[in-house]
Design a protein around this motif. Sequence first.
Motif, short mmCIF file in Angstrom:
data_model
loop_
_atom_site.label_atom_id
_atom_site.label_comp_id
_atom_site.label_asym_id
_atom_site.label_seq_id
_atom_site.Cartn_x
_atom_site.Cartn_y
_atom_site.Cartn_z
N THR A 78 1.13 -1.48 0.24
CA THR A 78 -0.04 0.15 0.03
C THR A 78 0.39 1.20 -0.15
O THR A 78 2.15 0.66 0.70
CB THR A 78 -0.85 0.02 1.11
N PRO A 79 0.61 2.40 -0.67
CA PRO A 79 -1.26 2.65 -1.34
C PRO A 79 -0.81 1.65 -2.42
O PRO A 79 -0.21 1.49 -2.82
CB PRO A 79 -1.02 4.42 -1.56
N THR A 130 -8.64 3.45 -3.24
CA THR A 130 -7.56 3.35 -3.16
C THR A 130 -7.17 2.59 -1.41
O THR A 130 -8.05 3.37 -1.13
CB THR A 130 -6.95 4.92 -2.90
N LEU A 131 -5.95 1.95 -1.12
CA LEU A 131 -6.22 1.34 -0.15
C LEU A 131 -4.87 1.90 0.21
O LEU A 131 -3.72 1.58 -0.12
CB LEU A 131 -6.43 -0.33 -0.72
N TYR A 132 -5.16 1.97 1.89
CA TYR A 132 -3.70 2.40 2.46
C TYR A 132 -3.90 1.75 3.93
O TYR A 132 -4.65 1.39 4.56
CB TYR A 132 -4.02 4.17 3.15
N ARG A 155 4.91 6.26 -6.23
CA ARG A 155 3.70 6.53 -6.50
C ARG A 155 3.48 5.08 -6.54
O ARG A 155 4.37 4.06 -6.70
CB ARG A 155 3.26 6.93 -8.45
N PRO A 156 2.10 5.05 -6.07
CA PRO A 156 1.62 3.02 -6.01
C PRO A 156 1.69 2.21 -7.20
O PRO A 156 1.22 3.04 -8.26
CB PRO A 156 0.43 3.62 -5.72
N ALA A 157 1.42 1.55 -7.25
CA ALA A 157 1.11 0.15 -8.35
C ALA A 157 -0.69 0.36 -8.57
O ALA A 157 -0.97 1.14 -8.12
CB ALA A 157 1.25 -0.73 -7.53
N VAL A 158 -0.56 0.29 -9.50
CA VAL A 158 -2.24 -0.27 -9.59
C VAL A 158 -2.85 -1.27 -10.55
O VAL A 158 -1.83 -2.08 -10.92
CB VAL A 158 -2.46 0.63 -10.99
N VAL A 159 -3.41 -2.06 -9.83
CA VAL A 159 -3.83 -3.29 -10.13
C VAL A 159 -5.44 -3.53 -10.99
O VAL A 159 -6.18 -2.66 -10.50
CB VAL A 159 -3.90 -4.64 -9.28
N PHE A 160 -5.85 -4.42 -11.85
CA PHE A 160 -7.01 -4.72 -12.77
C PHE A 160 -8.15 -6.15 -11.21
O PHE A 160 -6.73 -6.57 -11.77
CB PHE A 160 -7.22 -5.20 -14.07
N VAL A 161 -8.18 -6.03 -10.94
CA VAL A 161 -9.22 -7.24 -10.40
C VAL A 161 -10.56 -7.19 -10.84
O VAL A 161 -11.56 -6.67 -11.73
CB VAL A 161 -8.93 -6.46 -8.70
N LYS A 162 -10.50 -8.70 -11.45
CA LYS A 162 -12.12 -9.34 -12.09
C LYS A 162 -11.75 -11.04 -12.28
O LYS A 162 -10.99 -11.49 -12.20
CB LYS A 162 -11.24 -9.11 -13.17
N ARG A 210 4.48 -0.56 -8.87
CA ARG A 210 5.12 0.65 -7.69
C ARG A 210 6.14 1.26 -8.20
O ARG A 210 6.69 0.44 -8.96
CB ARG A 210 5.22 0.06 -6.56
N GLU A 211 6.62 2.46 -8.24
CA GLU A 211 7.81 3.13 -8.34
C GLU A 211 8.51 2.49 -7.18
O GLU A 211 8.65 2.61 -6.71
CB GLU A 211 7.56 4.53 -8.34
N SER A 212 10.30 2.19 -7.84
CA SER A 212 11.17 2.18 -6.81
C SER A 212 11.89 3.24 -7.09
O SER A 212 12.05 4.32 -7.45
CB SER A 212 11.91 0.59 -7.74
N PHE A 213 12.59 3.09 -6.10
CA PHE A 213 13.81 4.30 -5.95
C PHE A 213 15.06 4.89 -6.74
O PHE A 213 15.47 6.05 -7.10
CB PHE A 213 14.51 3.26 -4.31
#
Length: 443
Positions: A31-32, A302-304, A403-410, A420-423
Amino acid sequence: MFLHGTSRINAEGHLEIGGCDVTELAKEFGTPLYIVDEALVRQRAREFMEAFRKTGLRHQVAYASKAFCTMAMCRLTEEEGLSLDVVSDGELYTALQAGFPAERIHFHGNNKTPDEILMALDANIGCFVVDNFIEMQLLNTLASDKGKRVNVLLRITPGVEAHTHEYISTGQQDSKFGFDLGNGTAFRAVEQALAQSNLKLLGVHSHIGSQIFEVEGFRMAVEKVAAFAIEVRAKLGETFSVINLGGGFGIRYVEGDTPLPVGTYVQAIADAMISTCLEADYPLPEIWIEPGRSMVGDAGTTLYTVGTSKHIPGVRKYIAVNGGMTDNPRPALYGSKYEAVLANRANEAPTEVVSVAGKACESGDMLIWDLNVPEVRSGDLLAVFSTGAYNYAMASNYNRIRRPAVVFVKDGKADLVVARESFDDIIGNDMIPERLRKQAVSK
């Protein structure tokens, strides 16, 4: 608690979206996390397409990608038979890399650069929405240089402004977008467009606002734009084949938001266009619209993870999450409001009122004021609803937050569509001049 799409509370008392328990998504992806209900996005797309099919009008439904633009979203849009709006070379590049058909891409924007126009010309996109006289001349010149004749719509400001329940029939003149209808600029734009040998004028485009919960504004826009089309035919002998009425269809963010069914908006537009054209014996044009927020907004969550808290007796209790204005700047920019739930304890009764703060080093980094929840504990998961539009799209690296990752759920499956962005991503474009590099210590 209002749940959108496939969201539900499962037997463990956890929020579930697309058949996926979000507590498991947090373990797998961290998360996020932006979670997109793919089935709901597809449902919205099909609602728009089916609503137009019922009207019998020729039409194009173009997803406004500025709301949420990723390669996976472009693929979904293509699969559902929609066209695609882009407003920059970055959005255009994303669409092309995703394999989106160039002939179904429309290019918007009030300040397209020569490089952007050349990129779009080389891709053979379907239509440019021309916003001003400078762009019109530039596009004609660049198209001529490449030996091409391109389709254009002229963006006009029809003098109708609509937001939620408010309509202003004389507004929208003071806008950075488009040719003004009221002062004759739009008519001059049509004359000039028709005189350009490398532009093929299809018609006009208008957009009256956002988060619109009624149909009256769309009716007013149709009447004004159609009246303009009739005037152009009478004075110039030119008949528009396309009228684009933009987007602005509202979604539910919080209690009290009352968006209409998709079909209600579409039918109102169709009825107004048909009646106006029949009365004037004007050939029915092809109708284009541009849903963005209404396609993806309420499909996003958005999940935190909750971290610290601060209780000020007699004032308020703050809880802080591991995201905030960097992944959702809308509350800070517009005072936007959201609803949320403790996703890992979603069936527990509220016992306290908290305000949700972000982690950015800004006192204005507040996501939600006065949220009713069970007693919040560090480590709880907070799910904020209706974050599918203009959240990922407007996210930033302020404070060098990744910046967070994005997932599609279905159907119980979660697919990572943005990592998710890395350093290393954060410093990937940084450079240190030689004069600032550490010099080897001589011995």
